[in-house]
Design an enzyme around this catalytic site. Structure first.
Site, PDB file in Angstrom:
ATOM      1  N   ARG A  27       0.859  -1.185   0.000  1.00 49.52           N
ATOM      2  CA  ARG A  27       0.000   0.000   0.000  1.00 49.52           C
ATOM      3  C   ARG A  27       0.900   1.241   0.000  1.00 49.52           C
ATOM      4  NH1 ARG A  27      -5.778  -0.906   2.584  1.00 49.52           N
ATOM      5  NH2 ARG A  27      -4.963   0.056   4.451  1.00 49.52           N
ATOM      6  N   ALA A  28       0.504   2.210  -0.751  1.00 50.63           N
ATOM      7  CA  ALA A  28       1.405   3.334  -1.015  1.00 50.63           C
ATOM      8  C   ALA A  28       1.650   4.246   0.185  1.00 50.63           C
ATOM      9  CB  ALA A  28       0.893   4.135  -2.191  1.00 50.63           C
ATOM     10  N   ARG A  30       3.387   5.931   2.596  1.00 46.51           N
ATOM     11  CA  ARG A  30       4.787   6.118   2.958  1.00 46.51           C
ATOM     12  C   ARG A  30       4.847   7.281   3.924  1.00 46.51           C
ATOM     13  NH1 ARG A  30       8.455   3.563  -0.276  1.00 46.51           N
ATOM     14  NH2 ARG A  30       9.957   5.247  -0.134  1.00 46.51           N
ATOM     15  N   CYS A  51      -5.372  22.018  38.693  1.00 55.15           N
ATOM     16  CA  CYS A  51      -5.056  20.602  38.427  1.00 55.15           C
ATOM     17  C   CYS A  51      -5.270  19.761  39.676  1.00 55.15           C
ATOM     18  CB  CYS A  51      -3.603  20.495  37.957  1.00 55.15           C
ATOM     19  SG  CYS A  51      -3.000  18.798  37.906  1.00 55.15           S
ATOM     20  N   CYS A  54      -1.681  18.315  40.991  1.00 51.68           N
ATOM     21  CA  CYS A  54      -0.571  19.152  41.457  1.00 51.68           C
ATOM     22  C   CYS A  54      -0.475  19.127  42.989  1.00 51.68           C
ATOM     23  CB  CYS A  54      -0.753  20.595  40.963  1.00 51.68           C
ATOM     24  SG  CYS A  54      -0.090  20.879  39.307  1.00 51.68           S
ATOM     25  N   ASP A  77      -9.772   8.009  43.377  1.00 47.85           N
ATOM     26  CA  ASP A  77     -11.032   8.437  43.998  1.00 47.85           C
ATOM     27  C   ASP A  77     -12.253   7.888  43.257  1.00 47.85           C
ATOM     28  OD1 ASP A  77      -9.620  10.082  45.902  1.00 47.85           O
ATOM     29  OD2 ASP A  77      -9.285  11.505  44.268  1.00 47.85           O
ATOM     30  N   HIS A 119       3.821  20.129  36.799  1.00 51.15           N
ATOM     31  CA  HIS A 119       2.638  19.990  35.941  1.00 51.15           C
ATOM     32  C   HIS A 119       3.002  20.028  34.457  1.00 51.15           C
ATOM     33  CE1 HIS A 119      -1.672  20.349  35.082  1.00 51.15           C
ATOM     34  NE2 HIS A 119      -1.345  21.221  34.152  1.00 51.15           N
ATOM     35  N   ASN A 159      -1.648   6.255  30.396  1.00 45.17           N
ATOM     36  CA  ASN A 159      -2.345   6.760  29.208  1.00 45.17           C
ATOM     37  C   ASN A 159      -1.846   8.158  29.010  1.00 45.17           C
ATOM     38  OD1 ASN A 159      -4.101   4.660  28.646  1.00 45.17           O
ATOM     39  ND2 ASN A 159      -5.614   5.406  30.113  1.00 45.17           N
ATOM     40  N   GLY A 165      -7.097   9.366  25.756  1.00 42.72           N
ATOM     41  CA  GLY A 165      -8.096   9.431  26.822  1.00 42.72           C
ATOM     42  C   GLY A 165      -7.563   9.865  28.174  1.00 42.72           C
ATOM     43  N   SER A 167      -6.954  12.116  31.169  1.00 44.74           N
ATOM     44  CA  SER A 167      -7.876  13.151  31.625  1.00 44.74           C
ATOM     45  C   SER A 167      -7.157  14.425  32.034  1.00 44.74           C
ATOM     46  CB  SER A 167      -8.668  12.609  32.820  1.00 44.74           C
ATOM     47  OG  SER A 167      -7.776  12.231  33.848  1.00 44.74           O
ATOM     48  N   HIS A 170      -0.981  16.519  33.531  1.00 43.46           N
ATOM     49  CA  HIS A 170       0.007  16.331  34.602  1.00 43.46           C
ATOM     50  C   HIS A 170       0.574  14.908  34.481  1.00 43.46           C
ATOM     51  CE1 HIS A 170       1.419  17.636  38.711  1.00 43.46           C
ATOM     52  NE2 HIS A 170       1.875  16.401  38.593  1.00 43.46           N
ATOM     53  N   HIS A 172       1.331  11.406  34.876  1.00 45.55           N
ATOM     54  CA  HIS A 172       0.837  10.401  35.834  1.00 45.55           C
ATOM     55  C   HIS A 172       0.512   9.099  35.140  1.00 45.55           C
ATOM     56  CE1 HIS A 172      -2.907  11.817  34.046  1.00 45.55           C
ATOM     57  NE2 HIS A 172      -3.490  10.709  34.490  1.00 45.55           N
ATOM     58  N   GLN A 174      -1.237   4.920  36.238  1.00 47.41           N
ATOM     59  CA  GLN A 174      -2.176   4.272  37.144  1.00 47.41           C
ATOM     60  C   GLN A 174      -1.728   2.852  37.409  1.00 47.41           C
ATOM     61  OE1 GLN A 174      -6.413   4.554  36.433  1.00 47.41           O
ATOM     62  NE2 GLN A 174      -6.104   5.996  34.755  1.00 47.41           N
ATOM     63  N   GLU A 188      -0.808 -14.032  27.388  1.00 43.40           N
ATOM     64  CA  GLU A 188       0.654 -14.033  27.346  1.00 43.40           C
ATOM     65  C   GLU A 188       1.248 -15.131  28.239  1.00 43.40           C
ATOM     66  OE1 GLU A 188       2.581 -10.241  27.684  1.00 43.40           O
ATOM     67  OE2 GLU A 188       1.424  -9.375  26.030  1.00 43.40           O
ATOM     68  N   HIS A 295       4.205  -5.425  31.543  1.00 45.33           N
ATOM     69  CA  HIS A 295       3.652  -6.773  31.636  1.00 45.33           C
ATOM     70  C   HIS A 295       4.637  -7.629  32.423  1.00 45.33           C
ATOM     71  CE1 HIS A 295       0.508  -6.998  28.147  1.00 45.33           C
ATOM     72  NE2 HIS A 295       0.039  -6.450  29.237  1.00 45.33           N
TER      73      HIS A 295
HETATM   74  P1  H2U Z   1      -6.212   9.064  33.445  1.00 48.52           P
HETATM   75  O1  H2U Z   1      -5.791  10.439  33.058  1.00 48.52           O
HETATM   76  O2  H2U Z   1      -5.302   7.997  32.896  1.00 48.52           O
HETATM   77  O3  H2U Z   1      -7.667   8.841  33.176  1.00 48.52           O
HETATM   78  O4  H2U Z   1      -6.011   8.954  35.045  1.00 48.52           O
HETATM   79  C1  H2U Z   1      -6.550   9.850  35.927  1.00 48.52           C
HETATM   80  C2  H2U Z   1      -7.206   9.080  37.043  1.00 48.52           C
HETATM   81  O5  H2U Z   1      -7.314   9.956  38.158  1.00 48.52           O
HETATM   82  C3  H2U Z   1      -8.609   8.612  36.721  1.00 48.52           C
HETATM   83  O6  H2U Z   1      -8.648   7.205  36.821  1.00 48.52           O
HETATM   84  C4  H2U Z   1      -8.497   9.672  38.861  1.00 48.52           C
HETATM   85  C5  H2U Z   1      -9.484   9.270  37.789  1.00 48.52           C
HETATM   86  O7  H2U Z   1     -10.421   8.369  38.323  1.00 48.52           O
HETATM   87  N1  H2U Z   1      -8.856  10.857  39.613  1.00 48.52           N
HETATM   88  C6  H2U Z   1      -8.852  10.814  40.989  1.00 48.52           C
HETATM   89  O8  H2U Z   1      -8.582   9.774  41.571  1.00 48.52           O
HETATM   90  N2  H2U Z   1      -9.132  11.960  41.700  1.00 48.52           N
HETATM   91  C7  H2U Z   1      -9.478  13.141  41.133  1.00 48.52           C
HETATM   92  O9  H2U Z   1      -9.682  14.128  41.836  1.00 48.52           O
HETATM   93  C8  H2U Z   1      -9.658  13.233  39.666  1.00 48.52           C
HETATM   94  C9  H2U Z   1      -9.204  12.052  38.874  1.00 48.52           C
HETATM   95 ZN    ZN Z   2      -0.776  19.452  37.805  1.00 51.56          ZN
END
Ligand code: H2U
Ligand code: ZN
Length: 358
Positions: A27-28, A30, A51, A54, A77, A119, A159, A165, A167, A170, A172, A174, A188, A295
């Site tokens: 497939r072209a 490039r 934030c 922070c 949370d 941040h 992420n 996705g 959020s 900053h 971070h 999980q 796996e 993993h």
């Molecule tokens: P993501 O940006 O990968 O979605 O991770 C942010 C996580 O932070 C998300 O799972 C959590 C959200 O539930 N969060 C808290 O625990 N406390 C907050 O005040 C906001 C977001």
């Molecule tokens: Zn921050």
């Protein structure tokens, strides 16, 4: 051995997951030709009073972050898992009365891991010493949670970028730790176990190296998919990669879990993370989005000699800061497909600087 013509459409086998992917190099597309749009990116402040990650700020549920100066870990949370859910009276925790309709109560722990109080920085921009602190936090979390008998697996991940996705910009990641072994890890585990069991000696004992160590030896001989290596880790585009610039970081010795990494290996992993994420940022001169994660062998009390820990990076971008790959249509319904070959992707990533674009 005769090598097949990889300029023709072909499929490649992923021995980790026992799945096939379609490669269509004719497939072209490039991706290194044509206009590359650049995204104007606003510089973020070092501290953002709005934030929720922070230092010193109040989170969505009212908890206040301490004035942390390094890595900061807290219980999510809004967790996807609960530690001690209560089934309603008279309701079973798992049900398999029918082999068709099966369900199990899942329990576990979800935490957020702030990589830095700053941040405005991403993993690629953090000093290696701070990335090393992230590696230490990952290992400490696995040490703690892995010792619990209600936890069988700990998924560490990040992420990064709105496209994936995330959020909040900053820096971070999980962790989600579960009572059961999740689907990808089960696949796996099977792939690595089948490989080891397929190589028994005359006593019927498993012989030879784990799948990913034999794989690494093949890759180091071939060289064409390797991006770089340091004293203890190799970074490469897997032979069976799905995403255009998908990569993997592998330890050179047999390491089943992140908790087994020695001090020099942790330094080397931090170095590899810094170098890979910097190359990624330089590819389209953008804070490169991805999902990445560690993993490793389950923490279910079994030795899991078949397992070799590794990191996966799954970035969505294909051609520029704004042109992404979608997993839709044929890919969603039949099998993943790519145009750019893993060898071409590796060549491009290999050619990039390890000094971040300004
Ligand atoms: P993501 O940006 O990968 O979605 O991770 C942010 C996580 O932070 C998300 O799972 C959590 C959200 O539930 N969060 C808290 O625990 N406390 C907050 O005040 C906001 C977001
Ligand atoms: Zn921050």
């Amino acid at each position: 051995m005769q090598r097949m013509d990889r300029s023709l459409p072909h499929r490649r086998y992923n021995p980790l997951t026992d799945e096939w992917i379609l490669v269509s190099p004719q497939r072209a597309t490039r991706p290194w030709l044509g206009a590359v749009e650049k995204l104007a990116q606003a510089r973020r402040p070092e501290y953002d009073p709005a934030c929720y990650l922070c230092p010193g700020n109040t989170r969505a549920n009212g908890a206040v972050n301490p004035p942390y100066t390094g890595v900061y870990v807290f219980d999510n949370d809004f967790p996807a898992l609960l530690e001690t859910p209560r089934a309603a009276p008279g309701v079973e925790e798992s049900s398999a009365q029918s082999p068709i309709l099966r369900s199990q109560l899942e329990t576990g722990v979800c935490r957020v891991i702030c990589f830095s109080p700053r941040h405005d920085l991403t993993l690629a921009e953090l000093p290696v010493a701070q990335i090393r602190a992230v590696v230490d936090a990952w290992a400490a979390q696995c040490e703690e949670l892995g010792a619990r008998d209600d936890i069988a697996y700990i998924q560490l991940f990040e992420n990064k970028g709105e496209m994936m996705g995330a959020s909040n910009p900053h820096p971070h990641g999980q962790l989600w730790a579960t009572r059961h072994i999740p689907t990808e890890i089960a696949k796996e585990t099977r792939g690595q176990l089948n490989y080891l069991l397929g190589r028994r000696n005359c006593d019927g004992q498993p012989a030879g190296l784990p799948l990913l160590l034999d794989y690494l030896a093949l890759e180091r001989t071939a060289g064409e998919r390797i991006i770089f290596e340091n004293a203890h880790f190799v970074c490469l585009v897997p032979f069976w990669a799905i995403w255009p610039f998908e990569t993997m970081i592998l330890p050179k010795r047999h390491v089943r879990r992140i908790v087994e990494l020695t001090e020099p290996e942790r330094d080397a992993l931090a170095d590899a993370l810094k170098r890979l994420t910097t190359r990624y940022d330089n590819l389209f001169e953008v804070a490169f989005p991805y999902t990445m994660g560690v993993h490793q062998a389950p923490y279910d009390g079994e030795p899991h000699e078949e397992w070799q820990m590794h990191l996966h990076f799954y970035p969505p971008l294909l051609r520029s800061a704004t042109v992404r790959k979608f997993m839709v249509g044929y890919e969603l319904l039949a099998q993943p497909q790519r145009d750019l070959t893993p060898e071409q992707a590796a060549e491009r990533l290999r050619g990039l600087s390890e000094a971040r674009f300004a």
